[in-house]
Write an enzyme that holds these catalytic residues in place. Structure first.
Site, PDB file in Angstrom:
ATOM      1  N   ASP A   1      38.188  37.841  34.792  1.00 44.17           N
ATOM      2  CA  ASP A   1      36.873  37.210  34.942  1.00 44.17           C
ATOM      3  C   ASP A   1      36.428  37.374  36.399  1.00 44.17           C
ATOM      4  O   ASP A   1      37.242  37.208  37.315  1.00 44.17           O
ATOM      5  CB  ASP A   1      36.962  35.719  34.591  1.00 44.17           C
ATOM      6  CG  ASP A   1      35.605  35.056  34.702  1.00 44.17           C
ATOM      7  OD1 ASP A   1      34.870  35.056  33.708  1.00 44.17           O
ATOM      8  OD2 ASP A   1      35.260  34.556  35.807  1.00 44.17           O
TER       9      ASP A   1
ATOM     10  N   GLY B   1      50.081  42.804  31.604  1.00 41.56           N
ATOM     11  CA  GLY B   1      49.747  42.174  30.320  1.00 41.56           C
ATOM     12  C   GLY B   1      48.655  42.919  29.567  1.00 41.56           C
ATOM     13  O   GLY B   1      47.730  43.431  30.181  1.00 41.56           O
TER      14      GLY B   1
ATOM     15  N   GLY C   1      38.470  43.273  37.013  1.00 40.44           N
ATOM     16  CA  GLY C   1      39.531  42.827  36.108  1.00 40.44           C
ATOM     17  C   GLY C   1      39.341  41.358  35.763  1.00 40.44           C
ATOM     18  O   GLY C   1      38.808  40.585  36.560  1.00 40.44           O
TER      19      GLY C   1
ATOM     20  N   LYS D   1      42.436  48.313  44.917  1.00 38.59           N
ATOM     21  CA  LYS D   1      43.624  48.391  45.781  1.00 38.59           C
ATOM     22  C   LYS D   1      44.724  49.099  45.011  1.00 38.59           C
ATOM     23  O   LYS D   1      44.822  48.953  43.799  1.00 38.59           O
ATOM     24  CB  LYS D   1      44.166  46.976  46.048  1.00 38.59           C
ATOM     25  CG  LYS D   1      43.367  46.171  46.988  1.00 38.59           C
ATOM     26  CD  LYS D   1      44.061  44.829  47.209  1.00 38.59           C
ATOM     27  CE  LYS D   1      43.015  43.752  47.243  1.00 38.59           C
ATOM     28  NZ  LYS D   1      43.383  42.487  46.733  1.00 38.59           N
TER      29      LYS D   1
ATOM     30  N   ASP E   1      37.285  48.125  40.036  1.00 38.49           N
ATOM     31  CA  ASP E   1      38.613  47.734  40.508  1.00 38.49           C
ATOM     32  C   ASP E   1      39.645  48.645  39.866  1.00 38.49           C
ATOM     33  O   ASP E   1      39.328  49.420  38.980  1.00 38.49           O
ATOM     34  CB  ASP E   1      38.926  46.309  40.001  1.00 38.49           C
ATOM     35  CG  ASP E   1      38.238  45.238  40.822  1.00 38.49           C
ATOM     36  OD1 ASP E   1      37.672  45.569  41.862  1.00 38.49           O
ATOM     37  OD2 ASP E   1      38.287  44.069  40.383  1.00 38.49           O
TER      38      ASP E   1
HETATM   39  N1  SAH Z   1      39.794  38.208  38.206  1.00 33.73           N
HETATM   40  C1  SAH Z   1      41.121  38.501  37.685  1.00 33.73           C
HETATM   41  C2  SAH Z   1      42.222  38.220  38.715  1.00 33.73           C
HETATM   42  C3  SAH Z   1      42.153  39.090  39.936  1.00 33.73           C
HETATM   43  S1  SAH Z   1      43.456  38.806  41.053  1.00 33.73           S
HETATM   44  C4  SAH Z   1      41.321  37.704  36.393  1.00 33.73           C
HETATM   45  O1  SAH Z   1      40.544  36.806  36.067  1.00 33.73           O
HETATM   46  O2  SAH Z   1      42.278  38.029  35.681  1.00 33.73           O
HETATM   47  C5  SAH Z   1      44.626  40.025  40.554  1.00 33.73           C
HETATM   48  C6  SAH Z   1      45.819  39.382  39.880  1.00 33.73           C
HETATM   49  O3  SAH Z   1      45.506  39.099  38.531  1.00 33.73           O
HETATM   50  C7  SAH Z   1      47.038  40.254  39.790  1.00 33.73           C
HETATM   51  O4  SAH Z   1      47.770  40.269  40.991  1.00 33.73           O
HETATM   52  C8  SAH Z   1      47.796  39.585  38.696  1.00 33.73           C
HETATM   53  O5  SAH Z   1      48.424  38.411  39.152  1.00 33.73           O
HETATM   54  C9  SAH Z   1      46.695  39.173  37.760  1.00 33.73           C
HETATM   55  N2  SAH Z   1      46.467  40.174  36.695  1.00 33.73           N
HETATM   56  C10 SAH Z   1      45.314  40.784  36.393  1.00 33.73           C
HETATM   57  N3  SAH Z   1      45.463  41.573  35.326  1.00 33.73           N
HETATM   58  C11 SAH Z   1      46.742  41.425  34.908  1.00 33.73           C
HETATM   59  C12 SAH Z   1      47.500  41.968  33.843  1.00 33.73           C
HETATM   60  N4  SAH Z   1      46.968  42.806  32.964  1.00 33.73           N
HETATM   61  N5  SAH Z   1      48.790  41.585  33.728  1.00 33.73           N
HETATM   62  C13 SAH Z   1      49.331  40.732  34.595  1.00 33.73           C
HETATM   63  N6  SAH Z   1      48.669  40.196  35.618  1.00 33.73           N
HETATM   64  C14 SAH Z   1      47.379  40.526  35.785  1.00 33.73           C
END
Ligand code: SAH
Length: 410
Positions: free
Chosen positions: A249, A355, A247, A216, A194
């Site tokens: 979980d 974050g 990214g 994406k 990703d």
């Molecule tokens: N599986 C991932 C989420 C995927 S959906 C998890 O458990 O974190 C993607 C969304 O995750 C983004 O649009 C945002 O809302 C959030 N996201 C993922 N990484 C982030 C980060 N470092 N800072 C802020 N939002 C984050």
């Protein structure tokens, strides 16, 4: 001379003579290895008794006799009486059973390696010299941390059936990737990644590891999920180890379940290394505990992609913390719906972009102001939006604010 062998003790009888501190500790380790452990001691430790009451070991509460060793594959002599340990070792010699003698390596015929396990690999260290367990453990720890760092190439040289490992890589900081994730990455022939998550780690993979980027971004079209599934299955069916690097979980808005389905349907072995979800870790890094006794006793995680659904609005109205992922573009609609639901206009909102990375930014507002504040500040994805009293600025700096309403102490 010592020959290091790997024993499969699963379901096999191992007798540990002496259920004091040393014997009980040895027994615990053997149980973890799957052995059927019998502890023999006229006065076993409290700990050994508890293990027996859980059904983890059999404890024989009397002095050991030679016939206790009948049928044992391995014996550990771990009493605090060297003469008795030597006697047990002699019985073992007569019966050709390997014996670990806790009073001295040379007094027995086997020694247990200090070991660490990394997936299917176990690294063990034994010394042929005088007992010095700390020294052996230090060497083991050094080897273990080297393997755990992900710096060792763990790819299979001999081809076997391919497989897919879904690895959750956390919010972005490589320090937040689990050790099992680093180790899985080191086994990869192919990484399908990703855009979000700890992608910096991919730079250090060997040059011949294939990296397929399906992330994406504003400038490219997302790769359809069916195509991602096909890439995973295709590579695995070619006998390759595929790491699906995701990214956060894999199962929190990560479509991990769909990828597992696709693999299973194709008969491909698939496993998961859970990751630290951004839903909880990104707020934590910004000083927001998603629950706090007496303030927020529930937390609701939702996708804000198409606005707030009924469950999220009800949770907000009931005083739960609500965490929105993918909620930036729908934020005005989310706030309007919340106000309509009777949520207080001054309920705190925190918006955290990127974050755990160097470009992390936290923007504070309230349900009444968030849409305007986000637009003015130019808040962009990826961002986590937290709504709830725990999102108040300085929540953790102010003990009064953080404990309002606490009356019990459980
Ligand atoms: N599986 C991932 C989420 C995927 S959906 C998890 O458990 O974190 C993607 C969304 O995750 C983004 O649009 C945002 O809302 C959030 N996201 C993922 N990484 C982030 C980060 N470092 N800072 C802020 N939002 C984050």
């Amino acid at each position: 001379m010592t020959t290091l062998v790997g024993l499969d003790l699963t379901g096999r009888r191992v007798v540990v003579v002496g259920a004091g501190v040393v014997g009980t500790r040895r027994a615990r380790r053997l149980i973890e290895d799957g052995a059927r452990v019998v502890l023999v001691d006229p006065s076993p430790s409290e700990d050994a008794r508890r293990m027996a009451s859980h059904g983890d070991v059999e404890v024989v509460e009397r002095a050991v006799v030679a016939s206790d060793l009948d049928g044992a594959w391995l014996v550990v002599a771990a009493t605090d009486d060297p003469a008795l340990n030597a006697e047990v070792a002699r019985w073992c010699l007569a019966g050709r059973t390997w014996c670990v003698n806790a009073s001295g390596f040379r007094a027995g015929t086997a020694r247990v390696a200090a070991s660490s396990t990394h997936g299917d690999l176990t690294v063990g260290v034994v010394s042929a010299g005088d007992p010095d367990p700390r020294r052996v453990a230090t060497v083991r720890d050094a080897l273990a941390s080297h393997v755990e760092s992900g710096a060792v190439d763990l790819r299979r040289r001999r081809k076997r059936r391919g497989r897919v490992v879904l690895v959750g890589s956390g919010p972005g900081d490589p320090g937040l990737v689990p050790v099992a994730g680093l180790e899985a990455l080191a086994t990869a022939d192919v990484v399908v990644t990703d855009r979000l998550g700890a992608t910096a780690l991919l730079d250090r993979l060997p040059a011949d590891v294939e990296i397929v980027n399906v992330g994406k971004s504003p400038t490219n079209h997302p790769v359809p999920q069916a195509e991602i599934n096909a890439i995973l299955v295709d590579r695995a069916l070619r006998g390759l180890t595929v790491v699906r690097f995701k990214g956060g979980d894999p199962y929190v808005f990560g479509r991990g379940g769909e990828e597992v389905h696709a693999c299973r349907r194709a008969g491909v072995e698939v496993s998961v290394v859970p990751g630290i979800t951004s839903a909880f870790s990104v707020p934590a890094l910004a000083g927001i505990p998603v629950t706090q006794r007496g303030v927020a006793t529930s937390v609701h995680v939702t996708s804000g992609h198409v606005g707030a659904d009924a469950a999220a609005l009800a949770a907000l109205a009931a005083g739960a913390t609500v965490v929105f992922l993918m909620g930036v573009s729908a934020l005005p609609g989310i706030c309007a719906a919340a106000l309509e639901q009777g949520v207080a206009a001054d309920l705190p909102v925190a918006m955290i972009e990127q974050g755990s990375t160097a470009t992390e930014r936290v923007t504070r507002a309230t349900v009444g102001t968030a849409a305007q504040v986000a637009s003015t500040a130019g808040v962009r994805a990826p961002a986590i939006i937290v709504m709830g009293r725990v999102a108040a600025p300085g929540f953790l700096d102010d003990p009064v604010c953080a404990t309002t309403g606490v009356s019990d102490d459980d």
